[in-house]
Design a protein around this motif. Structure first.
Motif, PDB file in Angstrom:
ATOM      1  N   ARG A  66      69.395  97.587   4.375  1.00  0.00           N
ATOM      2  CA  ARG A  66      70.839  97.331   4.364  1.00  0.00           C
ATOM      3  C   ARG A  66      71.647  98.512   4.886  1.00  0.00           C
ATOM      4  O   ARG A  66      72.736  98.809   4.380  1.00  0.00           O
ATOM      5  CB  ARG A  66      71.297  96.947   2.944  1.00  0.00           C
ATOM      6  N   ASP A  69      75.255  97.859   5.943  1.00  0.00           N
ATOM      7  CA  ASP A  69      76.371  97.787   4.988  1.00  0.00           C
ATOM      8  C   ASP A  69      77.316  98.971   5.140  1.00  0.00           C
ATOM      9  O   ASP A  69      78.446  98.937   4.664  1.00  0.00           O
ATOM     10  CB  ASP A  69      75.842  97.775   3.544  1.00  0.00           C
ATOM     11  N   LYS A  92      74.314  88.961  -2.248  1.00  0.00           N
ATOM     12  CA  LYS A  92      75.526  89.713  -2.587  1.00  0.00           C
ATOM     13  C   LYS A  92      75.333  90.537  -3.860  1.00  0.00           C
ATOM     14  O   LYS A  92      75.837  91.649  -3.960  1.00  0.00           O
ATOM     15  CB  LYS A  92      76.693  88.733  -2.811  1.00  0.00           C
ATOM     16  N   PRO A  96      72.799  97.440  -2.475  1.00  0.00           N
ATOM     17  CA  PRO A  96      72.091  98.093  -1.362  1.00  0.00           C
ATOM     18  C   PRO A  96      71.461  99.421  -1.772  1.00  0.00           C
ATOM     19  O   PRO A  96      70.432  99.809  -1.221  1.00  0.00           O
ATOM     20  CB  PRO A  96      73.186  98.305  -0.317  1.00  0.00           C
TER      21      PRO A  96
END
Lengths: 267, 318, 308
Positions: A66, A69, A92, A96
């Motif tokens: 991730r 992000d 969601k 991360p």
């Protein structure tokens, strides 16, 4: 093209899947960088991602922990599932930071922090709240040994990381990634900034590491993929064209495009 | 061999003859270029002359001053009364005002400036950053006389509500406002230093599972140390050299004190005070302001040297 | 391996670290608010105090012993004239120095000295420039406590700003532009005049405006050279008066400027003069805000439009 997703390989039944992409899509703003990727990553094996520049291999790699992000405007679609706990890394509600604690990463250019050799490795332990001196020393030493760097730096642990040679810096970054006992290590073209000798030592190290940890590596060097990886995925324009056991992909690719790329007809 | 030389030589010569007129350096054009370069060089030299002139003026006037006042008195006397009949020239008195007000200002500006810099560089959404940067610039552009007025007629009465014994002129209020004035300089320069830290270092940290704050404080700030040090040095220089806020809000009575709640004169506000009066050129009172200016200059020079040292010591190696 | 670690412990750790993150985010906003609130308080307070005083007469009256009759005529005229001198001196010198350092300067010790020197000058307290001007312009050169002295003082003060801005915007021009020009046979100066200066002009202008905005608010150096705080006349216009003034007589006239006028009123004890100070301060702040705002706007549009 999408037949890549249905490849049924004559796999060793003992192989366990560590993570897999399920219909994974990725957008940079309006631009769709990855389209419908389905791919397994086998436990304690080396999987390499190859393909011409811009094909999305690094984008795919950086989705696993991730990293996207960090920048606004990026969107994931589909799932990347991690086993055995069956967690969708992209969900969601998944943090991360937790993902990155389980999946660490080594970058294209060695990026040691402007700290000492010791603190560079200790950093990934410190962010996990480990500040006990003797525990840090033990684990830093262990990781440096694991990254085949200990003998070279044991007398200069207080030296700045940036003072090491390029190959040593990269092994320092590998030690940093190892220190926290990750389940997967992502390598993003780890040898592209190194000379051939340093490259050889990193490759050797990666092969050794896969006894303990799952490895996913992006490389632009096909010989490297052939030399070290157990599985190879060929990507083109954001799609997974072919995936299989490395020998099979390199010796008799099923897809004409893969063959052209591997034999150097384009790329 | 010989045949070829015979063939090429005349050819070369004839070419020479054909083009030499066009390729020859035109003397007029060459002269013009040199004159322009010389003029531009002269403009660049103005800055060097400015420095030399500052040193010359300060040192030569102070030299006369120190003929009258022994250096020992200047450094160790505890009174500053150059305009009285019983004249004392203890710079310590003015230094105490300068140091006290600067300390107050820096206690506001350094922490807040650094926090703002970290916030804008590492935390703030793009929009907030885009709005805050120009706003900080505007804040830094407000004339200091206006800040002085604000300290005197707004902040001091406000502080007197909390602390009724506070005199109408005090170093505290001046220092606090000065701190706010310095925030933009510290924040803006530190933020530039942090943004110059390559993204690969941040990614390296995030990839280890670090949070924003961990990445900011343990990777970005250490990597930007030399730039942040420069920002601090600039902030300190601003505080020490600030004049009007203190002239307006801190009173101008020389006062050997380190209590911010007192009123006091600083090196700078003393110079203003003398300049407002009508001292004859060449009098000892007139020369005191150059001695005071020299002290100020030496202080800023010291901070700048410290800055160079810090920059060298912590120069970034990414 | 994760299996051997306590997942709960890791989660708790992350949650704790993230609380610190959130805490710092709030702290950052609060710190910004200190700046915002101070500025708002300053601006609003001065507006409330000062705006009622801002009628037409305020701008066309001289200062007076009676607060309600006092105005800022001599102050704003003085500011305009001083700024004119400052711009006339600082802009050509600053731009020329910037061009020299970027396009001409060889890499040698002389250049190093000039560069270090400019950096250091930017950190010299403004009042020291006042002392320099007092010793040099006022007495050595005999310019007196005049508009000329003040203008030159402020010019020296903002010279580093103009030089740095010039250098930065010249540096943003890619090398290929220069190579293109030289390839056409242009000389060094032709390249500078026809390409470098036009392409960097907006950036240079931004720097000039910021420098002038700083100069307009500078008080200390001008007080130091001995500007008077009470001036109830204007400098003679060229060829006016009796006997007629020369073209440049105004340069040597005594003067006052806006910030000094404000300082003078601020240091009066009577409340009515404080109101005048607020009004003058409001005008001053508006002027600097407008100038800085223009510079920011210019830079923003520059950044959007230029594509090399």
């Amino acid at each position: 093209m999408s037949n890549a997703t249905t490849i049924n390989m004559d796999a060793d039944p003992k192989l366990a899947i560590k993570a897999e992409c399920r219909n994974f899509n990725f957008h940079y703003g309006d631009f769709q960088a990855l389209k419908g990727i389905n791919m397994p990553v086998y436990d304690k094996k080396i999987t390499s991602l190859i393909g011409p520049s811009g094909c999305g291999k690094s984008t795919l790699l950086r989705s696993f922990n991730r990293m996207h992000d960090l920048y606004p405007g990026n969107r994931y679609g589909g799932e990347i599932v991690m086993h055995p706990d069956n967690t969708n890394l992209l969900a969601k509600e998944v943090d991360p930071i937790e993902v990155r604690m389980r999946i660490s990463m080594v970058f294209q250019k060695p990026n040691p922090f402007p700290k000492s050799v010791f603190e560079n490795v200790a950093y990934s332990l410190r962010v996990r709240g480990i500040n006990n001196k003797s525990e840090l020393e033990d684990r830093v030493q262990h990781s440096l040994k694991g990254a085949a760097l200990w003998d070279e730096v044991k007398n200069r642990l207080n030296d700045l990381g940036a003072n090491l040679s390029g190959g040593q810096q990269q092994r320092l970054c590998i030690a940093r990634a190892l220190a926290s006992d990750p389940e997967i290590i992502l390598f993003d073209e780890p040898t592209s900034a190194l000379d051939p000798i340093a490259t050889a030592s990193i490759e050797e190290l990666v092969v050794e590491l896969c006894e303990k940890v799952t490895i996913l590596i992006v490389t632009h060097n096909m010989q490297q993929a052939a030399r070290i990886s157990d599985f190879t995925a060929y990507m083109y324009l954001g799609e997974l064209i072919e995936y299989g056991v490395t020998d099979q992909v390199f010796i008799k690719p099923k897809n004409k495009q893969t063959e052209d790329y591997i034999t150097g007809r384009f790329g | 061999m010989s045949a070829s030389t015979i063939v090429t030589l005349p050819l070369n010569q004839s070419l020479d003859l054909q083009v030499s007129d066009r390729l020859r350096k035109k003397a007029s054009r060459h002269m013009k270029e040199r004159v322009i370069e010389f003029l531009l060089f002269g403009a660049a030299l103005i800055s060097v002359f400015t420095t030399l002139a500052i040193v010359y003026v300060l040192v030569s006037e102070s030299w006369v001053f120190f003929q009258h006042v022994p250096l020992k008195d200047f450094l160790f006397d505890t009174q500053w009364t150059p305009l009285f009949d019983d004249a004392h020239y203890g710079i310590m008195v003015l230094l105490s005002g300068t140091l006290t007000s600067s300390a107050v200002a820096l206690m506001v500006a350094l922490p807040l400036g650094t926090i703002i810099a970290v916030y804008l560089s590492e935390f703030a959404p793009f929009k907030v950053r885009e709005i805050s940067k120009p706003f900080l610039e505007l804040l830094g552009g407000v004339p200091t006389i206006v800040y002085g007025y604000f300290a005197l007629v707004f902040l001091t009465p406000l502080l007197q509500k909390i602390y009724p014994d506070l005199p109408g002129f005090n170093l505290l209020s001046a220092g606090l406002v000065m701190g706010v004035m310095i925030i933009p300089y510290v924040a803006s320069l530190s933020e530039d230093a942090m943004r110059a830290v390559p993204m690969s270092l941040r990614e390296g940290s995030y990839a280890m599972g670090a949070t924003r704050l961990q990445t900011s404080l343990r990777v970005v700030v250490p990597a930007a140390t030399s730039g942040i040090a420069s920002a601090y040095i600039l902030g300190i220089s601003r505080a020490v050299g600030e004049t009007m806020i203190l002239a307006v809000a801190a009173g101008m009575q020389p006062n050997l004190t380190f209590n911010p709640a007192d009123s006091g004169a600083t090196i700078t506000s003393y110079i203003v005070q003398v300049a407002l009066g009508d001292l004859p050129h060449g009098s000892i009172g007139y020369q005191t302001i150059f001695a005071a200016g020299l002290t100020l200059m030496l202080m800023t020079l010291m901070f700048n040297l410290l800055g160079y040292w810090l920059r060298k010591r912590f120069r970034e190696v990414y | 391996m994760l299996e051997s670690q306590d997942l709960q412990a890791i989660r708790a750790l992350i949650a704790k670290a993230k609380r610190w993150d959130a805490f710092f985010g709030v702290l950052g906003i609060l710190s910004l608010m200190v700046g915002v609130l101070t500025f708002s308080a300053l601006f609003v307070d001065m507006a409330i105090q000062g705006i009622p005083r801002l009628d037409g007469n305020f701008f066309i009256n001289f200062p007076s012993r009676r607060a309600e009759n006092a105005g800022i005529l001599s102050a704003w005229v003085g500011t305009v004239l001083v700024m004119f001198v400052t711009a006339l001196a600082a802009v050509p010198l600053g731009v020329a120095a910037g061009v020299y350092l970027e396009e001409y300067a060889p890499k040698n010790w002389m250049t190093d000295i000039i560069e270090i020197n400019i950096t250091n000058l930017a950190g010299v307290p403004s009042i020291v420039y006042g002392l320099l001007a007092l010793g040099l312009f006022v007495y050595q050169f005999g310019f007196g406590q005049s508009i000329l002295s003040a203008g030159l003082t402020l010019a020296l003060l903002i010279l580093p700003v103009v030089i740095v801005a010039t250098r930065e915007s010249i540096r943003a021009i890619p090398q290929m532009i220069r190579e293109g020009s030289y390839a056409c046979g242009a000389t060094n100066w032709q390249t500078v005049r026809d390409h470098i200066l036009p392409y960097s002009s907006a950036g240079i202008l931004t720097g000039i405006i910021i420098g002038m905005a700083r100069a307009i608010g500078e008080t200390a150096p001008i007080i130091t050279i001995g500007a008077l705080t009470f001036i109830a006349f204007l400098p003679n216009a060229p060829f006016a008066g009796d006997p007629p003034a020369g073209l440049f007589d105004w340069l040597f006239s005594p003067f006052t400027v806006m910030p000094i006028q404000m300082f003078n009123w601020t240091s009066r004890p009577e409340a009515a003069f404080q109101v005048n100070a607020a009004a003058a301060g409001f005008v001053l702040v508006l002027m600097t805000l407008l100038m800085n705002g223009a510079a920011i706007w210019l830079r923003y549009h520059l950044r959007k439009n230029i594509k090399w």
